[in-house]
Design a protein around this motif. Structure first.
Motif, PDB file in Angstrom:
ATOM      1  N   THR A  35      27.660  34.933  52.643  1.00 34.21           N
ATOM      2  CA  THR A  35      28.715  35.863  53.328  1.00 34.21           C
ATOM      3  C   THR A  35      29.588  36.225  52.177  1.00 34.21           C
ATOM      4  N   LEU A  36      29.259  36.224  51.026  1.00 41.25           N
ATOM      5  CA  LEU A  36      30.257  36.599  49.752  1.00 41.25           C
ATOM      6  C   LEU A  36      30.405  37.994  50.089  1.00 41.25           C
ATOM      7  N   PRO A  37      31.507  38.544  50.160  1.00 41.92           N
ATOM      8  CA  PRO A  37      31.916  39.934  50.178  1.00 41.92           C
ATOM      9  C   PRO A  37      31.171  40.589  49.158  1.00 41.92           C
ATOM     10  N   GLU A  38      31.098  40.183  47.901  1.00 37.99           N
ATOM     11  CA  GLU A  38      30.712  40.880  46.932  1.00 37.99           C
ATOM     12  C   GLU A  38      29.192  41.156  47.032  1.00 37.99           C
ATOM     13  N   LEU A  39      28.424  40.411  48.105  1.00 43.32           N
ATOM     14  CA  LEU A  39      27.074  40.723  48.159  1.00 43.32           C
ATOM     15  C   LEU A  39      26.818  41.808  49.011  1.00 43.32           C
ATOM     16  N   ALA A  40      27.790  42.018  50.078  1.00 40.82           N
ATOM     17  CA  ALA A  40      27.605  43.331  50.903  1.00 40.82           C
ATOM     18  C   ALA A  40      28.520  44.401  50.060  1.00 40.82           C
ATOM     19  N   GLU A  41      29.208  44.181  49.331  1.00 40.11           N
ATOM     20  CA  GLU A  41      29.822  45.251  48.644  1.00 40.11           C
ATOM     21  C   GLU A  41      28.875  45.958  47.516  1.00 40.11           C
ATOM     22  N   ALA A 149      29.338  52.151  36.635  1.00 39.49           N
ATOM     23  CA  ALA A 149      30.226  50.913  36.319  1.00 39.49           C
ATOM     24  C   ALA A 149      30.713  50.189  37.162  1.00 39.49           C
ATOM     25  N   ALA A 150      31.032  50.858  38.224  1.00 41.58           N
ATOM     26  CA  ALA A 150      31.782  49.991  39.437  1.00 41.58           C
ATOM     27  C   ALA A 150      30.647  48.938  39.806  1.00 41.58           C
ATOM     28  N   LEU A 151      29.417  49.219  39.925  1.00 42.99           N
ATOM     29  CA  LEU A 151      28.416  48.547  40.172  1.00 42.99           C
ATOM     30  C   LEU A 151      28.245  47.181  39.253  1.00 42.99           C
ATOM     31  N   ASP A 152      28.316  47.450  38.091  1.00 45.76           N
ATOM     32  CA  ASP A 152      28.303  46.499  37.224  1.00 45.76           C
ATOM     33  C   ASP A 152      29.318  45.454  37.267  1.00 45.76           C
ATOM     34  N   ALA A 153      30.586  46.052  37.529  1.00 49.02           N
ATOM     35  CA  ALA A 153      31.923  45.247  37.818  1.00 49.02           C
ATOM     36  C   ALA A 153      31.641  44.058  39.069  1.00 49.02           C
ATOM     37  N   ILE A 154      30.966  44.930  39.887  1.00 45.27           N
ATOM     38  CA  ILE A 154      30.624  44.312  41.394  1.00 45.27           C
ATOM     39  C   ILE A 154      29.878  42.950  41.046  1.00 45.27           C
ATOM     40  N   ALA A 155      28.938  43.291  40.136  1.00 42.28           N
ATOM     41  CA  ALA A 155      27.836  42.447  39.868  1.00 42.28           C
ATOM     42  C   ALA A 155      28.259  41.197  39.471  1.00 42.28           C
ATOM     43  N   ALA A 156      29.194  41.611  38.189  1.00 36.66           N
ATOM     44  CA  ALA A 156      29.923  40.602  37.395  1.00 36.66           C
ATOM     45  C   ALA A 156      30.824  39.656  38.283  1.00 36.66           C
ATOM     46  N   ARG A 157      31.630  40.203  39.261  1.00 37.28           N
ATOM     47  CA  ARG A 157      32.382  39.347  40.139  1.00 37.28           C
ATOM     48  C   ARG A 157      31.535  38.556  41.145  1.00 37.28           C
TER      49      ARG A 157
END
Length: 251
Positions: A35-41, A149-157
């Protein structure tokens, strides 16, 4: 208590509580991982990026179509202009002497001029539409690049968070393996069988209450547990987990 009687030293039974605590921690970590928020994001942003990429392709297609249409009409303009220039040259050269042919040539030149004017108007209209289409391509492309670029940042987090959870899981599982190795095989086998059903297979009996299902045991159940030998493994009648007796059990 129903089922086969399993015997284990009280201290071994108490180790089940340590095992259960580790299993609960593993369960919480796995739940946190799922349920990690970054997964849904990431999924939401990926879907937005896919929609935006489709819009960019559509805008580029429209801009390309308009560019080809403009090139075709401009070619038609040049063709009409060239034909009118040839006719004007014939007219100016004096090669046409017949009044009838002269009138026809003059009429054709006038017609070609009108046709050229009409086509030039079409070119201007297409140029305006193409300019708007090109601007839309630039706008959507910028949005796509920004979202990418935002998606890459989300993936890194996301990856960093997952790596941290996995590190914790590895540590807890290592501890669990050590604790499990200290528990007699028959007792551990019963616990593992119950764990498959209830996430954890043992709970403390505390003040007459099973801490697994939170049900208060009846007097008859407590009397049966009091009468059981210390090395007898007892079970909760309600949730069927192993009940671990401690000084806080209220027996």
């Amino acid at each position: 208590m129903d089922g086969p009687v399993v015997k284990a030293a009280p201290e071994a039974q108490k180790r089940l509580l340590d095992l259960a605590e580790l299993d609960l921690l593993i369960h919480r970590l796995m739940h946190r991982r799922r349920t990690l928020p970054e997964l849904a994001e990431y999924e939401e942003t990926s879907a937005r990026l896919a929609r935006l990429a489709t819009q960019v392709i559509a805008a580029e297609t429209e801009a390309g179509d308009l560019a080809r249409e403009q090139a075709k009409v401009e070619s038609d303009v040049e063709s009409v202009r060239a034909r009118a220039a040839r006719d004007q040259q014939r007219l100016d050269s004096g090669q046409v002497s017949s009044p009838r042919d002269l009138a026809s040539l003059q009429s054709e030149i006038a017609s070609l001029k009108r046709r050229q004017n009409d086509l030039e108007e079409v070119v201007l209209e297409i140029m305006e539409r193409r300019e708007a289409a090109d601007a839309q391509v630039r706008k959507l492309t910028a949005e796509r690049d920004e979202l990418s670029a935002a998606l890459d940042a989300i993936a890194a987090r996301r990856d960093a968070a997952l790596a941290e959870i996995d590190r914790e899981l590895e540590e807890v599982r290592d501890k669990r393996g050590k604790v499990a190795g200290e528990i007699p095989p028959d007792l551990l086998g019963l616990y593992e069988k119950l764990r498959e059903q209830y996430e954890v297979g043992a709970a403390m009996l505390q003040h007459g209450r099973c801490q697994g299902c939170k049900v208060v045991l009846s007097i008859a159940e407590l009397n049966a547990i009091r009468a059981a030998a210390p090395d007898e493994v007892v079970r909760c009648e309600e949730c069927r987990r192993i009940l671990v007796r401690t000084p806080e059990s209220g027996l």
